[in-house]
Scaffold this motif. Sequence first.
Motif, PDB file in Angstrom:
ATOM      1  N   GLY A  62       2.672   9.307  70.074  1.00 52.22           N
ATOM      2  CA  GLY A  62       2.715   7.630  70.687  1.00 52.22           C
ATOM      3  C   GLY A  62       1.232   6.814  70.222  1.00 52.22           C
ATOM      4  N   LYS A  63       0.815   7.291  69.383  1.00 49.92           N
ATOM      5  CA  LYS A  63      -1.037   6.885  68.982  1.00 49.92           C
ATOM      6  C   LYS A  63      -0.504   5.714  68.028  1.00 49.92           C
ATOM      7  CE  LYS A  63      -4.068  10.250  70.726  1.00 49.92           C
ATOM      8  NZ  LYS A  63      -5.270  11.404  69.738  1.00 49.92           N
ATOM      9  N   PRO A  64      -1.043   3.986  67.918  1.00 52.45           N
ATOM     10  CA  PRO A  64      -0.779   3.474  66.441  1.00 52.45           C
ATOM     11  C   PRO A  64      -1.470   4.052  65.816  1.00 52.45           C
ATOM     12  CG  PRO A  64      -2.179   2.601  68.439  1.00 52.45           C
ATOM     13  CD  PRO A  64      -1.987   3.841  69.528  1.00 52.45           C
ATOM     14  N   LYS A  65      -0.486   4.040  64.731  1.00 50.70           N
ATOM     15  CA  LYS A  65      -0.770   4.368  63.276  1.00 50.70           C
ATOM     16  C   LYS A  65      -0.756   3.308  61.787  1.00 50.70           C
ATOM     17  CE  LYS A  65       3.617   6.019  61.656  1.00 50.70           C
ATOM     18  NZ  LYS A  65       4.125   7.146  61.057  1.00 50.70           N
ATOM     19  N   SER A  66       0.167   2.189  62.240  1.00 51.60           N
ATOM     20  CA  SER A  66       0.214   1.112  61.089  1.00 51.60           C
ATOM     21  C   SER A  66       1.674   0.028  61.851  1.00 51.60           C
ATOM     22  CB  SER A  66       1.456   1.666  60.300  1.00 51.60           C
ATOM     23  OG  SER A  66       2.343   2.277  60.181  1.00 51.60           O
ATOM     24  N   ILE A  67       1.028  -0.954  61.254  1.00 55.98           N
ATOM     25  CA  ILE A  67       1.482  -2.789  61.270  1.00 55.98           C
ATOM     26  C   ILE A  67       2.890  -3.485  60.352  1.00 55.98           C
ATOM     27  CG2 ILE A  67       1.027  -4.596  62.386  1.00 55.98           C
ATOM     28  CD1 ILE A  67      -1.565  -4.302  63.045  1.00 55.98           C
ATOM     29  N   LEU A  68       4.037  -3.049  60.886  1.00 60.82           N
ATOM     30  CA  LEU A  68       4.851  -3.526  59.954  1.00 60.82           C
ATOM     31  C   LEU A  68       4.603  -5.162  60.132  1.00 60.82           C
ATOM     32  CD1 LEU A  68       7.295  -3.374  58.144  1.00 60.82           C
ATOM     33  CD2 LEU A  68       8.533  -3.373  60.469  1.00 60.82           C
ATOM     34  N   ILE A  69       4.291  -5.889  58.740  1.00 62.31           N
ATOM     35  CA  ILE A  69       4.676  -6.997  59.250  1.00 62.31           C
ATOM     36  C   ILE A  69       5.698  -7.772  57.966  1.00 62.31           C
ATOM     37  CG2 ILE A  69       3.479  -9.681  58.257  1.00 62.31           C
ATOM     38  CD1 ILE A  69       0.594  -7.669  58.453  1.00 62.31           C
ATOM     39  N   VAL A  70       6.614  -9.020  58.959  1.00 66.19           N
ATOM     40  CA  VAL A  70       7.183  -9.542  57.791  1.00 66.19           C
ATOM     41  C   VAL A  70       6.914 -10.939  57.750  1.00 66.19           C
ATOM     42  CG1 VAL A  70       9.867 -10.484  58.039  1.00 66.19           C
ATOM     43  CG2 VAL A  70       9.151  -7.958  58.636  1.00 66.19           C
ATOM     44  N   ASP A  71       7.104 -11.623  56.315  1.00 65.61           N
ATOM     45  CA  ASP A  71       6.345 -13.133  55.774  1.00 65.61           C
ATOM     46  C   ASP A  71       7.963 -13.475  55.498  1.00 65.61           C
ATOM     47  OD1 ASP A  71       4.038 -12.300  57.023  1.00 65.61           O
ATOM     48  OD2 ASP A  71       2.718 -11.650  54.848  1.00 65.61           O
ATOM     49  N   THR A  72       7.616 -14.581  56.712  1.00 66.44           N
ATOM     50  CA  THR A  72       9.149 -15.738  55.501  1.00 66.44           C
ATOM     51  C   THR A  72       7.352 -17.069  55.032  1.00 66.44           C
ATOM     52  OG1 THR A  72      10.645 -14.742  57.061  1.00 66.44           O
ATOM     53  CG2 THR A  72      10.590 -16.944  55.492  1.00 66.44           C
ATOM     54  N   ASP A  73       8.086 -16.685  53.853  1.00 66.15           N
ATOM     55  CA  ASP A  73       8.023 -18.650  53.760  1.00 66.15           C
ATOM     56  C   ASP A  73       7.976 -19.771  53.635  1.00 66.15           C
ATOM     57  OD1 ASP A  73       6.270 -20.547  52.120  1.00 66.15           O
ATOM     58  OD2 ASP A  73       7.023 -19.933  49.917  1.00 66.15           O
ATOM     59  N   ILE A  74       7.918 -20.402  54.727  1.00 66.89           N
ATOM     60  CA  ILE A  74       8.052 -21.652  55.523  1.00 66.89           C
ATOM     61  C   ILE A  74       7.330 -23.209  55.104  1.00 66.89           C
ATOM     62  CG2 ILE A  74       9.068 -20.653  57.483  1.00 66.89           C
ATOM     63  CD1 ILE A  74       6.358 -21.164  58.773  1.00 66.89           C
ATOM     64  N   THR A  75       6.769 -23.256  53.437  1.00 63.54           N
ATOM     65  CA  THR A  75       5.905 -24.255  53.671  1.00 63.54           C
ATOM     66  C   THR A  75       6.743 -25.141  52.962  1.00 63.54           C
ATOM     67  OG1 THR A  75       4.917 -22.804  52.160  1.00 63.54           O
ATOM     68  CG2 THR A  75       3.923 -25.097  51.509  1.00 63.54           C
ATOM     69  N   GLN A  76       8.529 -25.120  52.606  1.00 64.94           N
ATOM     70  CA  GLN A  76       8.712 -26.178  52.818  1.00 64.94           C
ATOM     71  C   GLN A  76       9.806 -26.645  53.713  1.00 64.94           C
ATOM     72  OE1 GLN A  76      11.981 -24.997  49.736  1.00 64.94           O
ATOM     73  NE2 GLN A  76      10.803 -25.553  48.363  1.00 64.94           N
ATOM     74  N   LYS A  77       9.320 -25.829  54.918  1.00 65.49           N
ATOM     75  CA  LYS A  77      10.240 -26.251  56.134  1.00 65.49           C
ATOM     76  C   LYS A  77       9.023 -27.261  56.762  1.00 65.49           C
ATOM     77  CE  LYS A  77      10.804 -24.383  60.389  1.00 65.49           C
ATOM     78  NZ  LYS A  77      11.425 -22.135  61.214  1.00 65.49           N
ATOM     79  N   LYS A  78       8.265 -26.576  56.836  1.00 65.36           N
ATOM     80  CA  LYS A  78       6.861 -27.098  57.374  1.00 65.36           C
ATOM     81  C   LYS A  78       6.680 -28.446  57.426  1.00 65.36           C
ATOM     82  CE  LYS A  78       5.125 -25.608  60.399  1.00 65.36           C
ATOM     83  NZ  LYS A  78       5.008 -25.644  61.382  1.00 65.36           N
ATOM     84  N   GLN A  79       6.587 -28.920  55.686  1.00 65.92           N
ATOM     85  CA  GLN A  79       6.817 -30.191  55.037  1.00 65.92           C
ATOM     86  C   GLN A  79       8.007 -30.936  55.434  1.00 65.92           C
ATOM     87  OE1 GLN A  79       6.442 -29.647  50.998  1.00 65.92           O
ATOM     88  NE2 GLN A  79       4.885 -28.740  50.668  1.00 65.92           N
ATOM     89  N   LEU A  80       9.285 -31.003  55.434  1.00 64.36           N
ATOM     90  CA  LEU A  80      10.396 -31.259  55.960  1.00 64.36           C
ATOM     91  C   LEU A  80      10.155 -31.717  57.671  1.00 64.36           C
ATOM     92  CD1 LEU A  80      13.164 -29.454  54.382  1.00 64.36           C
ATOM     93  CD2 LEU A  80      12.628 -31.609  53.723  1.00 64.36           C
ATOM     94  N   GLU A  81       9.724 -30.585  57.932  1.00 63.76           N
ATOM     95  CA  GLU A  81       9.022 -31.325  59.676  1.00 63.76           C
ATOM     96  C   GLU A  81       7.981 -32.285  59.631  1.00 63.76           C
ATOM     97  OE1 GLU A  81       7.813 -27.952  61.984  1.00 63.76           O
ATOM     98  OE2 GLU A  81       9.250 -26.585  61.879  1.00 63.76           O
ATOM     99  N   GLU A  82       7.063 -32.330  58.922  1.00 64.34           N
ATOM    100  CA  GLU A  82       6.307 -33.387  59.179  1.00 64.34           C
ATOM    101  C   GLU A  82       7.134 -34.831  58.236  1.00 64.34           C
ATOM    102  OE1 GLU A  82       3.438 -33.820  60.181  1.00 64.34           O
ATOM    103  OE2 GLU A  82       3.531 -31.449  60.498  1.00 64.34           O
ATOM    104  N   GLN A  83       8.239 -34.769  57.230  1.00 58.44           N
ATOM    105  CA  GLN A  83       9.264 -36.056  57.570  1.00 58.44           C
ATOM    106  C   GLN A  83       9.631 -36.309  58.680  1.00 58.44           C
ATOM    107  OE1 GLN A  83      11.214 -35.110  53.982  1.00 58.44           O
ATOM    108  NE2 GLN A  83       8.919 -34.709  52.265  1.00 58.44           N
ATOM    109  N   CYS A  84      10.361 -35.199  58.863  1.00 59.18           N
ATOM    110  CA  CYS A  84      11.339 -35.624  60.147  1.00 59.18           C
ATOM    111  C   CYS A  84      10.261 -35.903  61.090  1.00 59.18           C
ATOM    112  CB  CYS A  84      11.687 -34.081  60.225  1.00 59.18           C
ATOM    113  SG  CYS A  84      13.003 -34.349  61.896  1.00 59.18           S
ATOM    114  N   PHE A  85       9.510 -35.736  62.251  1.00 60.61           N
ATOM    115  CA  PHE A  85       8.257 -35.820  62.843  1.00 60.61           C
ATOM    116  C   PHE A  85       8.135 -37.573  62.325  1.00 60.61           C
ATOM    117  CE2 PHE A  85       6.232 -31.895  63.374  1.00 60.61           C
ATOM    118  CZ  PHE A  85       7.786 -31.262  64.489  1.00 60.61           C
ATOM    119  N   ARG A  86       7.581 -38.133  61.682  1.00 63.43           N
ATOM    120  CA  ARG A  86       7.303 -39.049  60.577  1.00 63.43           C
ATOM    121  C   ARG A  86       8.673 -39.718  60.778  1.00 63.43           C
ATOM    122  NH1 ARG A  86       4.406 -41.095  55.080  1.00 63.43           N
ATOM    123  NH2 ARG A  86       4.076 -43.383  55.941  1.00 63.43           N
ATOM    124  N   THR A  87      10.418 -40.072  60.493  1.00 63.57           N
ATOM    125  CA  THR A  87      10.994 -40.512  60.516  1.00 63.57           C
ATOM    126  C   THR A  87      11.411 -40.744  62.092  1.00 63.57           C
ATOM    127  OG1 THR A  87      12.328 -39.591  58.718  1.00 63.57           O
ATOM    128  CG2 THR A  87      13.889 -40.298  60.294  1.00 63.57           C
TER     129      THR A  87
END
Length: 893
Positions: free
Chosen positions: A493-518
Amino acid sequence: MPLQNQLINWPTLYHLINHSPLTINPDSYLIDAIILMSQKQSQSLSLPSLNRYFNADICNQQKNSCVLIVEAGYLLGIITAKDVINIIASGVEITQTKVADVMVTALITLRQSHATDIFTAWSLLRHYQISYLPIVDNQGKLTGIITDSILVQAFNRDIIVGIKTACQKPKNNYRKINGISCSIHHNLQLGIEQKSSTFLSTHQELQETRKKLQMVEEKLHRTQDELEKLVAENQRLQQKIFKYQKAEAAWQNREKLYCQQKEESLRESEARLSLALEAAHMGIWDWKIQTDETLWSANMGLLYGLPNRTACPTKEDFLELVHPEDRQVFSQAVTATIQQGVKFVVEYRAVWPDSSIHWLNSTGQLYYNEDGQPSRLTGTTRDISDRKQAEQKILEQAALLDIVTDAIVVQDLQNRILFWNQGAEHLYGWSEQEAVDQNADELLFKQPSPKILAAIEKVIDSGIWQGELHKVTKSGKEIIVASRWTLMQDSTGKPKSILIVDTDITQKKQLEEQCFRTQRLESLGTLAGGIAHDLNNILTPILAASQLLQLKFPQDTERYYQLMAIIENNAKRGADLVKQVLSFARGFKGERTIILIKHLISEMLLIAKQTFPKSIEFAIAIPDNLLAVSGDVTQLHQVLMNLVVNARDAMPDGGKIEIFAENRLIDEAYAQMNLDAQAGHYIELTVADNGMGMPPEILDRIFEPFFTTKDIGIGTGLGLSTVLGIIKSHGGFINVSSKVGKGTKFKLFLPAVEGCPAIKTENLAVPLGEGELILVVDDEAKMLEIATIVLENYNYKILTASNGIEAIALYAQHKHQIKAVLMDMIMPEMDGITAIRTLQKMNPQVKIIACSGFNPQEKLTEVVNANIQLVLPKPFTAKDLLNSLQYVLRNQN
């Protein structure tokens, strides 16, 4: 190990019987049975030594889920927890109904006898698909009960003891037989030896007597007196011979009985071994190498899809049962064992007659004769298909980890990378060889980020963390990823490691900015007419003053400076207005700064009052001690503009827009009932209107992108989805309420900045309780815990139940002490509505507070025919709970 006689130490049926099951008289009421079932009872197993067969929790205590109906010791029927639920659902009055009227009388029972064992009980349970098997004696009286859980525990434990060496009878060269206990043989052998000793002693005495008889016969011719003595002696000898014959017959009977017991013990041991092998999907085989004789256990054929007790085939026929691709591997393993003496271990596939494939594992031990030559190969074979399927699933899952486009990384608590999938290679550019054992901070970040330290602390404390991170690739490109962290623990039950899942959202953030501006441009277009009108009003004094200045007023200096002031003030107004419009339209995303909501509202209000129709009235209430928030000024300004524009559109004939804010402390009770909230200090900003409002079907969809109720070409449907996205990105959440014809109210919750002045705890100025007993019913343990803490701190006594059946049982026991019931509406097994109706039958005056996070108050009240004193919607604060309870307790129906 060589095959030897084995003793199988199954626990007897007597050891597994619960001799003290729950029982009740048929004249008792059903409510008494429910109360009895809600309690816990110690299991009364026969021997303390059974703890070596079972888990201690099973032997000590288990939850009762059935009651046996017994009269004068005879079993009449049974009632289970499932029966109780069905009875209550049918509308039966449980406080007035006798057990005899609803008990199940069609029972499957088992008579206890010497021939009955745990396998008979298990067969009955499986055949009739039941969980409880009452045990009765030969007169039909109840002696106990067997449950399927106890039998499962018995079958799952290692109860086959070590193999004991078989006893051999002198001069008879008995074969060694697997599974025979030597204890009976040893004990009877001792008895026989003792009787044989007695027999030999008698025999010797007979020989001596016969010698004496010969001497008497020699003297017979001498005197008649000696003859008479000889006759008498002969009679005594005849008696001794009779006793000897009787002893010999007894010895033969004992020997016969011993042989019968030995054969019976052999049959029982073989039967138990066969059952054990079948349960373990395992068989035993023996190959005599020199004579090429092969034997296997009766159940071995089942492992190859053949009928039980199929005779062992020849080597050639056996290889036909093995998958063609594995035959050479199997033969090579046998050859290596015989020639090199290595242990025989091989995994191979068997092809069943129905063409299905099954994986088997065979292990064996080689034995040698007196000349040192291989003589026997003996071992076991077991079915490993399940293990192979699990291994295949793991391989498929591992392949999926490399197929997914997300980067999956495992790193230890010192940020050293332990695992790096192909998705991570594609996203960041480093290969697995380059990334593993590297420091993740040095590899993926331009400079150390304090956000990483906070994320590690959070994941160690709560087990999960998620957020957005700015990382760099091997080529130096900066990307934005949605990162989800999960804490991995070791076997202790002692912490030993961290599982990390990364998703690239660079384009999504750019689209959000365009959506906000629209969306901002959409709002700007809405305001364009009002802006033009206001600019005209600003420019008109400037033009007029300029024209007057052309006439020059040297003699009137006071009038000159007055005109200059008009020009300057109006020019500043125009510049400020243009600046606000440009800032709003461009929507550049700035860094997070400390923002005073009061100033933000003032700026928004300036534009709204100048552009909205005069029929729209504003009411503003902002306290002077309102705390600040950390955020993006442009985005929060856009949130306010979207909400007031929607409020204006909801009031085409005019109306009132209310904007007010307050400091708010979210306590643990509220936070646990709202998934988006966390305990802490917030700014609560409310934007309300008294317009047309929204029906529930519209309210449920207002935050969906591109959903709009406006005509085509008027709205894009991005306004409220943009509002929700901005508030969530600031760590806040939104609550919305609306009613047709009454208006709509938006409540925005934004976290207060760290280091802000301490907020006084929410005023819980409600009267203390007077020791009233409150029954709290909820299937969520956290809800019960929070409610108990809050109410006990305010001088209430608490009873808790996790479902409707427990609530009914507790209320039946404490009906006269319980003053109110806090009942959750959505629960498994028995929902809140059914439980409430049952409680109202038991006591029409019961005071109930219905609590739900799903149904609106109007619907709940309608369902229970307005018999609920109060509806408390989730999430609620401690103050809401206490005030609701005070209202119910202090007001009569």
